[in-house]
Write an enzyme that holds these catalytic residues in place. Structure first.
Site, mmCIF file in Angstrom:
data_model
loop_
_atom_site.group_PDB
_atom_site.id
_atom_site.type_symbol
_atom_site.label_atom_id
_atom_site.label_comp_id
_atom_site.label_asym_id
_atom_site.label_seq_id
_atom_site.Cartn_x
_atom_site.Cartn_y
_atom_site.Cartn_z
ATOM 1 N N HIS A 272 -52.784 82.562 56.416
ATOM 2 C CA HIS A 272 -52.308 81.248 55.982
ATOM 3 C C HIS A 272 -50.955 80.887 56.589
ATOM 4 O O HIS A 272 -50.389 79.849 56.258
ATOM 5 C CB HIS A 272 -52.210 81.208 54.456
ATOM 6 C CG HIS A 272 -52.078 79.817 53.914
ATOM 7 N ND1 HIS A 272 -53.062 78.863 54.071
ATOM 8 C CD2 HIS A 272 -51.069 79.207 53.261
ATOM 9 C CE1 HIS A 272 -52.674 77.736 53.506
ATOM 10 N NE2 HIS A 272 -51.461 77.909 53.017
ATOM 11 N N CYS A 273 -50.426 81.727 57.492
ATOM 12 C CA CYS A 273 -49.098 81.459 58.025
ATOM 13 C C CYS A 273 -49.111 81.079 59.502
ATOM 14 O O CYS A 273 -48.808 79.953 59.866
ATOM 15 C CB CYS A 273 -48.192 82.683 57.815
ATOM 16 S SG CYS A 273 -47.775 82.994 56.091
ATOM 17 N N ILE A 274 -49.466 82.023 60.361
ATOM 18 C CA ILE A 274 -49.260 81.831 61.800
ATOM 19 C C ILE A 274 -50.086 80.680 62.369
ATOM 20 O O ILE A 274 -49.591 79.937 63.220
ATOM 21 C CB ILE A 274 -49.532 83.139 62.560
ATOM 22 C CG1 ILE A 274 -48.630 84.253 61.997
ATOM 23 C CG2 ILE A 274 -49.230 82.973 64.036
ATOM 24 C CD1 ILE A 274 -48.870 85.604 62.615
#
Length: 435
Positions: A272-274
């Protein structure tokens, strides 16, 4: 005695009640950590099934055992969907998703909806902390005005901080308590109160000058990884054209004791970040007339990788006299990285969707994901396929998308007709194609 002085005393005495908003891969570990150190925790989520499971001592995240849930319950932890109970807590920690919309622009609806649901039940003397990754300025421009509209002034009768999550699911060396915690406050007093709360649960606090600096820090961390992964993915494509094993090259380069940090290529970015966070900065940068070409180029390369893998699959099948259409293809690993059950933004799912659109018959196998999860943009009515010699032989192609340690790699190599390896798990073999 001022309301913030009362809050400071409650935090110091560990009598403060902590509210965690969003009980997913970030919020639940944080809730359990605060419970472990003796603070009363109320967990808020809009999913009634999550609240029911937690209150019955069960877990829906593989790495969090029922024993940890039960221990938290014994410490007074409760999960609820009733946002009116916000009035009971002294600290509101927001850990909700910040996805992109269909135009790949920031979607703050989860943050806004959470704040709007909680605000009618807030009161002076509470601390609000945002942990969701977002663009620099969100805390000041989205949260602070809403607090002020309800008579809450950060640094005067409430506290407002930004402290980004840094969870790394599946990392055995760094749990919630071990990862240094970045924190920035709207005022110096806000920062002092936020630091005092978190340092009960986190070993090392890293205060910065403002909420904007904290927001930018989180984006830099993930953009750093995105750019370097984009670089090594592009290098992989070039090396493939030249007949060079990129994994051999990376391992050789990594022997240099300075000036080089190894990054591994793969089938695309997940989690869910990069895959998401760089777009939060590129969107905000346009407000300042800045075109973040370097960041966006890395995003384009990484976003293209599932398509490149599918092209390699098509070429490999074609060499064996088969088309993608009508072929039986098994994807190994649904999670976005190995040894976890988190499938958010997983490139494996994108690969499955692309192949199915070309007419392939798709299956998947993942020991950590027994049933294909509910997703906003994808739907497969599938369960994980148990691996056996007979099962493997029945597929025209097997794609190693996520290299879980639980896979029997000798079995795979011996019985799969064709393996497309996106993780560099094997050296060359007649039935293995690197992708």
């Amino acid at each position: 005695m001022s309301t913030l002085h009362v809050l400071r005393n409650r935090i110091a005495q560990k009598s403060a009640v902590v509210g965690i908003y969003g009980l997913g891969y970030v919020g639940l570990p944080l809730a359990l950590r605060f419970s472990e150190v003796g603070l009363k925790v109320v967990g808020f989520d809009i999913d009634t099934s999550k609240a029911a499971l937690l209150n019955s001592g069960q877990s829906y995240i593989e790495r969090i055992t029922p024993d940890r849930i039960q221990h938290a319950l014994d410490q007074g932890f409760e999960a609820t969907t009733d946002f009116a109970r916000t009035s009971e807590v002294n600290a509101l920690i927001i850990c909700v998703p910040t996805p992109l919309n269909r135009h790949r622009e920031p979607d703050l609806s989860f943050i806004v909806n959470t704040v709007e649901a909680a605000l009618p039940h807030t009161h002076p003397g509470q601390l609000v902390s945002l942990e969701s990754t977002t663009w620099p300025g969100t805390t000041d421009e989205v949260l602070a005005p809403r607090l002020r509209a309800h008579g809450l002034e950060p640094g005067v009768n409430c506290a407002l901080v930004f402290s980004p999550e840094r969870e790394d699911p599946g990392n055995p060396h760094y749990g919630t308590k071990d990862i240094p915690k970045i924190i920035g406050g709207t005022t110096a007093r806000c920062l002092e109160l936020g630091t005092a709360l978190y340092q009960h649960a986190i070993q090392t606090m890293v205060p910065v000058s403002s909420t904007r600096a904290a927001e930018m820090t989180k984006l830099l961390e993930n953009i750093h990884r995105s750019v370097n992964i984009g670089l090594v993915n592009e290098m992989k494509i070039v090396a493939d054209k030249m007949g060079i094993n990129i994994h051999e090259v990376i391992d050789a380069a990594a022997t240099k004791p300075f000036g080089f940090v190894p990054y591994k290529p793969g089938p695309g970015l997940g989690g869910h970040c990069i895959p998401i966070d760089p777009y939060y900065l590129t969107w905000k940068a346009r407000e300042y007339g800045v075109n973040t070409r370097f960041i966006e180029l890395a995003g384009e390369i990484n976003h293209h990788m599932p398509h490149w893998v599918v092209g390699k699959v098509a070429d490999a099948l074609n060499e064996r006299g088969k088309a993608v259409k009508g072929s039986r293809i098994l994807v190994l690993g649904l999670a976005y990285k190995k040894n976890i059950d988190d499938t958010r933004e997983s490139p494996a799912v994108e690969i499955m969707d692309l192949l199915q659109a070309r007419g392939a018959h798709i299956g998947y196998s993942d020991p950590h994901v027994p049933v294909f999860p509910r997703k906003r943009d994808y739907h497969f009515d599938l369960e994980s396929v148990p691996l056996s010699a007979q099962t493997l032989a029945s597929y025209d192609c097997v794609i190693l998308a996520t290299d879980h340690d639980g896979f029997d790699y000798a079995l795979l190599k011996s019985h799969a007709q064709l393996i497309v390896d996106t993780r560099g798990r094997w050296t060359s073999a007649p039935n293995i194609v690197s992708a």
